[in-house]
Design a protein around this motif. Structure first.
Motif, short mmCIF file in Angstrom:
data_model
loop_
_atom_site.label_atom_id
_atom_site.label_comp_id
_atom_site.label_asym_id
_atom_site.label_seq_id
_atom_site.Cartn_x
_atom_site.Cartn_y
_atom_site.Cartn_z
N LEU A 65 0.66 -1.18 0.10
CA LEU A 65 0.33 -0.26 -0.18
C LEU A 65 0.82 1.57 0.25
N LYS A 66 1.90 1.23 0.62
CA LYS A 66 2.47 2.49 1.25
C LYS A 66 3.64 2.33 0.00
N LEU A 67 3.56 1.59 -1.06
CA LEU A 67 4.54 1.79 -3.01
C LEU A 67 3.57 2.38 -3.53
N GLN A 68 2.45 2.16 -3.53
CA GLN A 68 1.26 1.48 -4.68
C GLN A 68 1.53 2.86 -5.81
N PRO A 69 2.03 4.29 -4.78
CA PRO A 69 2.02 5.38 -5.90
C PRO A 69 2.83 4.82 -7.15
N ILE A 70 4.05 4.74 -6.67
CA ILE A 70 4.74 4.48 -7.79
C ILE A 70 4.78 3.27 -8.51
N LEU A 71 4.55 1.96 -8.15
CA LEU A 71 4.28 0.88 -9.18
C LEU A 71 2.40 0.41 -9.32
N ARG A 72 1.68 1.20 -9.34
CA ARG A 72 0.69 1.65 -10.00
C ARG A 72 1.01 1.39 -11.40
N LYS A 73 0.13 1.73 -12.06
CA LYS A 73 -0.18 1.93 -14.03
C LYS A 73 0.34 3.39 -14.38
N LYS A 74 -0.51 3.99 -13.10
CA LYS A 74 -0.62 5.19 -14.02
C LYS A 74 0.82 5.59 -13.49
N SER A 75 1.69 5.00 -12.90
CA SER A 75 3.00 5.76 -12.61
C SER A 75 3.68 6.16 -13.59
N LYS A 76 5.11 6.58 -13.65
CA LYS A 76 6.13 7.04 -14.87
C LYS A 76 6.89 6.28 -14.65
N LEU A 77 7.44 5.38 -13.76
CA LEU A 77 8.08 4.17 -13.02
C LEU A 77 8.00 2.67 -14.74
N PRO A 91 -5.91 -6.98 -15.87
CA PRO A 91 -6.91 -7.69 -15.46
C PRO A 91 -6.61 -8.84 -14.88
N ASN A 92 -7.49 -9.13 -14.56
CA ASN A 92 -7.95 -10.71 -13.69
C ASN A 92 -7.83 -11.76 -14.87
N PHE A 93 -8.43 -11.54 -15.69
CA PHE A 93 -9.15 -12.62 -16.73
C PHE A 93 -7.09 -12.96 -17.54
N ILE A 94 -6.33 -12.27 -17.37
CA ILE A 94 -4.72 -13.06 -17.49
C ILE A 94 -4.46 -13.61 -16.51
N PRO A 95 -4.51 -15.30 -17.60
CA PRO A 95 -3.46 -15.74 -15.88
C PRO A 95 -2.37 -16.18 -15.21
N ARG A 96 -2.08 -16.20 -14.31
CA ARG A 96 -0.72 -16.01 -14.14
C ARG A 96 0.09 -16.15 -14.34
N THR A 97 0.51 -17.40 -14.04
CA THR A 97 1.50 -18.02 -15.30
C THR A 97 1.82 -17.53 -16.34
N ILE A 98 1.09 -16.55 -17.07
CA ILE A 98 1.55 -15.31 -18.02
C ILE A 98 2.45 -14.53 -17.38
N LEU A 99 1.64 -13.73 -16.80
CA LEU A 99 2.07 -12.87 -15.67
C LEU A 99 3.76 -13.01 -14.98
N HIS A 100 3.77 -13.69 -15.04
CA HIS A 100 4.91 -15.09 -14.74
C HIS A 100 6.18 -15.02 -15.00
N GLU A 101 5.70 -14.93 -16.31
CA GLU A 101 6.47 -15.27 -17.79
C GLU A 101 7.05 -14.37 -17.93
N ARG A 107 -1.23 -10.23 -6.50
CA ARG A 107 -1.74 -9.12 -6.27
C ARG A 107 -0.88 -8.32 -6.94
N ALA A 108 0.81 -7.59 -6.32
CA ALA A 108 1.38 -7.29 -6.79
C ALA A 108 1.87 -7.24 -8.35
N ILE A 109 1.74 -8.51 -8.77
CA ILE A 109 1.79 -8.64 -10.04
C ILE A 109 1.06 -7.36 -11.29
N ARG A 110 0.04 -8.09 -10.52
CA ARG A 110 -1.05 -7.40 -10.97
C ARG A 110 -1.45 -5.88 -11.21
N LEU A 111 -0.76 -5.07 -10.11
CA LEU A 111 -1.06 -3.94 -9.53
C LEU A 111 0.12 -3.03 -10.45
#
Length: 170
Positions: free
Chosen positions: A42-54, A104-114, A95-99
């Protein structure tokens, strides 16, 4: 007895950051780790979310540097915990990887990990525990060094010569 005082029996205790319980299930340890992880996320959310410039690369680096160690601390010790506890850790990692990716939730986590090159919790635990047990054979402390002689070639522990029964780590 310690200095002529009886040591009280407790259901759980903390030792070097690991909460040990009487049955070595590590439920409290996993719960505390998940809570700590959630607060840090939660503390790192501002720099980790999709809208972050990182960049995605930097977000993954932040995850691996600040968040992943919370989930994996001392996993060579508690890595044989229940599947339910491993699932709790995996849910938090997902949750962290999706952030980080904005996936979105319909993408399998195996793909996210890869795509992110972040190992699932089970693989991470096995890798860290294997590395840990491989390095203890060179330790200067003879007690720690003797542990390495109780590990088989496939990474599991040999049963002790006493009447105790120890479950295999992996």
């Amino acid at each position: 007895m310690l200095f002529n005082n009886p040591i009280p029996w407790v259901k759980e205790t903390n030792y070097l950051g690991v909460t040990l319980d009487t049955r070595l299930r590590y439920n409290s340890h996993i719960t505390k780790s998940c809570k700590k992880f959630k607060i840090k996320l939660l503390k790192l959310q501002p720099i980790l979310r999709k809208k972050s410039k990182l960049s995605l690369k930097n977000k993954i680096l932040i995850y691996k540097s600040y968040l992943q160690p919370i989930l994996s601390y001392a996993c060579a010790i508690w890595g044989n915990t229940t599947d339910q506890n491993i699932k709790k850790l995996q849910i938090h990692q997902n949750r962290a990887i999706r952030l980080i990716t904005g996936a979105p939730n319909f993408i399998p986590r195996t793909i996210l990990h890869e795509e992110t090159n972040i190992e699932p919790i089970t693989q991470l635990i096995q890798k860290l525990a294997t590395t840990f047990y491989a390095t203890i054979s060179d330790h200067e402390n003879p007690t720690i060094n003797s542990i390495s002689r109780s590990i088989t070639s496939n990474g599991t522990r040999k049963p002790p010569t006493t009447s105790q029964v120890i479950q295999h780590l992996f």
